[in-house]
Design a protein around this motif. Structure first.
Motif, short mmCIF file in Angstrom:
data_model
loop_
_atom_site.label_atom_id
_atom_site.label_comp_id
_atom_site.label_asym_id
_atom_site.label_seq_id
_atom_site.Cartn_x
_atom_site.Cartn_y
_atom_site.Cartn_z
N ASP A 14 -5.39 13.22 0.98
CA ASP A 14 -5.73 11.89 0.14
C ASP A 14 -5.09 10.71 0.81
N SER A 15 -3.80 10.78 1.57
CA SER A 15 -3.02 9.83 2.00
C SER A 15 -3.98 8.88 3.12
N ALA A 16 -3.77 7.40 2.79
CA ALA A 16 -4.20 6.86 3.88
C ALA A 16 -3.27 6.51 5.23
N ARG A 17 -2.09 7.04 5.22
CA ARG A 17 -1.23 7.20 6.11
C ARG A 17 -1.53 8.34 7.06
N PHE A 18 -2.14 9.46 6.49
CA PHE A 18 -2.31 10.52 7.28
C PHE A 18 -3.39 10.11 8.36
N VAL A 19 -3.18 10.98 9.75
CA VAL A 19 -3.69 10.56 10.80
C VAL A 19 -4.35 11.67 11.27
N PRO A 20 -5.47 12.14 10.95
CA PRO A 20 -6.02 13.73 11.10
C PRO A 20 -6.60 13.74 12.77
N GLU A 21 -6.81 12.64 13.12
CA GLU A 21 -7.30 12.63 14.55
C GLU A 21 -6.19 12.84 15.66
N SER A 22 -4.88 12.38 15.24
CA SER A 22 -3.75 12.58 16.04
C SER A 22 -2.68 13.68 15.42
N GLU B 13 1.00 -1.11 -0.05
CA GLU B 13 0.06 0.03 0.00
C GLU B 13 0.89 1.37 -0.23
N ASP B 14 1.93 1.15 0.58
CA ASP B 14 2.84 2.35 0.73
C ASP B 14 3.44 2.56 -0.67
N PHE B 15 3.69 1.46 -1.36
CA PHE B 15 4.53 1.63 -2.42
C PHE B 15 3.53 1.97 -3.55
N ALA B 16 2.19 1.82 -3.43
CA ALA B 16 1.02 2.32 -4.11
C ALA B 16 0.88 3.63 -4.08
N GLU B 17 1.12 4.50 -2.91
CA GLU B 17 1.09 5.58 -2.79
C GLU B 17 2.37 6.27 -3.60
N SER B 18 3.54 5.68 -3.37
CA SER B 18 4.66 6.28 -4.07
C SER B 18 4.53 6.19 -5.70
N PHE B 19 4.11 5.13 -6.09
CA PHE B 19 3.93 4.98 -7.48
C PHE B 19 2.67 5.95 -8.13
N GLY B 20 1.79 6.29 -7.24
CA GLY B 20 1.03 7.33 -7.55
C GLY B 20 1.59 8.78 -7.85
N ARG B 21 2.67 9.09 -6.94
CA ARG B 21 3.31 10.34 -6.97
C ARG B 21 4.21 10.15 -8.22
N THR B 22 4.54 9.13 -8.72
CA THR B 22 5.58 8.90 -9.77
C THR B 22 5.13 9.22 -11.16
N ASP B 23 5.95 9.77 -12.08
CA ASP B 23 5.52 10.08 -13.34
C ASP B 23 5.85 8.82 -14.21
N LEU B 24 4.81 7.72 -14.17
CA LEU B 24 5.09 6.54 -14.90
C LEU B 24 4.38 6.67 -16.32
N PRO B 25 5.21 6.01 -17.09
CA PRO B 25 6.30 5.06 -17.08
C PRO B 25 7.79 5.93 -17.07
#
Length: 320
Positions: free
Chosen positions: A207-215, A36-48
């Motif tokens: 938009d990141s699943a890793r962000f914790v707004p409640e903390s 899932e973390d790499f999916a976020e990284s790939f989403g920020r990468t200018d593929l291909p």
């Protein structure tokens, strides 16, 4: 052994994550990442065009990703991330990977920011002697050192109240754009920092699943945001170590409010709330040359240095 070099696609994410974790088992950098973390990284990468993989006998043996900046100032510091599988090291693949990534970086830079000088960079954990030797052998120089710190969350944490006239409130989506602008202003003079565009901000936080707004918490003065602590959580760390970690991604205070204890009060509140939410420890990274005394703030909060990362860079001539 014949290598086939090709761009990566999202279909490669599981194999990239498996390669990364095989390397981490050997390198012990403390950076644990999931698919899932790499999916976020790939989403920020200018593929291909911003990726590269090396395949031998249908196995991915090395990968690389480029992380360009949206709004660079002065110079475009374009980061190269990549690894070689431990079973295929000491064969010159890492050197070839970096050279190929640098060539891709030149093309990507010329398309995006042709009027700025290009510096390709890469982060190296200071104890990884082979990685250090590789980048230094290719002419990279250590531009900056970043300490990674940790603190156990428990009853022994010092309690530091916010200064008079300031209020600590939870992060809210309604204030997201205000926080983005305050964050950009707070980091404007920090080495290597560039303004986060709305798109970069969303990818890193809202938009990141890793962000914790409640903390994550904000410091208000006369109703306006003047400071912030923005937190993330990486479930893979808990899955692999049993430790539930609250990662403090960003801490900042507007310049005119510094020196009053705003950051200390915010951080103290965040750690206390993190402990109450069931987190076992908190982690944070700081520039060792930070001129605002950030390291001292973190050490007084109980953090201690556990490792150091080095930001290596080398200028690249993009003239044809």
């Amino acid at each position: 052994m014949e290598l086939v070099w090709r761009p990566l696609t999202t279909a490669d994410i599981p194999e990239v994550a498996a390669l990364y974790n095989a390397a981490e088992a050997v390198d012990d950098t403390g950076e644990l990442l999931s698919e899932e973390d790499f999916a976020e990284s790939f989403g920020r990468t200018d593929l291909p065009v911003g990726s590269l993989g090396a395949v031998a006998d249908s196995q991915l043996v090395a990968y690389g990703l480029l992380a360009p900046r949206d709004q660079p100032v002065g110079a475009h510091r374009l980061r190269l991330d990549g690894l070689v599988h431990p079973a295929f090291r000491r064969r010159g693949i890492g050197r070839l990977l970096l050279l190929k990534l640098a060539a891709l970086a030149r093309e990507l830079h010329s398309a995006r920011h042709p009027d700025l000088p290009l510096v390709v960079t890469t982060m190296v954990e200071s104890r990884c002697s082979g990685h250090v030797a590789l980048v230094e052998g290719l002419g990279f120089t250590a531009d900056r050192h970043f300490h990674e710190l940790e603190v156990a969350l428990g009853e022994s944490l010092a309690q530091v109240p916010p200064p008079a006239g300031y209020e600590v409130v939870p992060f809210s989506a309604a204030r997201s754009e205000e926080v983005r602008q305050v964050c950009n202003a707070a980091f404007a003079r920090h080495w290597g920092s560039t303004d986060r565009s709305p798109q970069e901000w969303a990818a890193s936080f809202t938009d990141s699943a890793r962000f914790v707004p409640e903390s994550s918490f904000l410091a208000l003065h006369e109703g306006a945001v003047v400071g912030f602590v923005l937190a993330r959580h990486y479930p893979v760390v808990e899955e692999m170590t049993g430790v539930r970690e609250l990662w403090i991604g960003d801490v900042g205070t507007l310049e005119e409010h510094r020196g009053r204890g705003v950051a200390s009060g915010l951080l103290s509140w965040t750690l206390a709330q993190g402990a109450a939410a069931g987190f076992h420890r908190a982690g944070i990274s700081v520039d060792s040359a930070n001129s605002d005394g950030a390291l001292g703030v973190y050490e007084r909060a109980g953090f201690g240095v556990v490792r150091t990362w080095v930001d290596y860079g080398v200028p690249v001539d993009c003239r044809r």
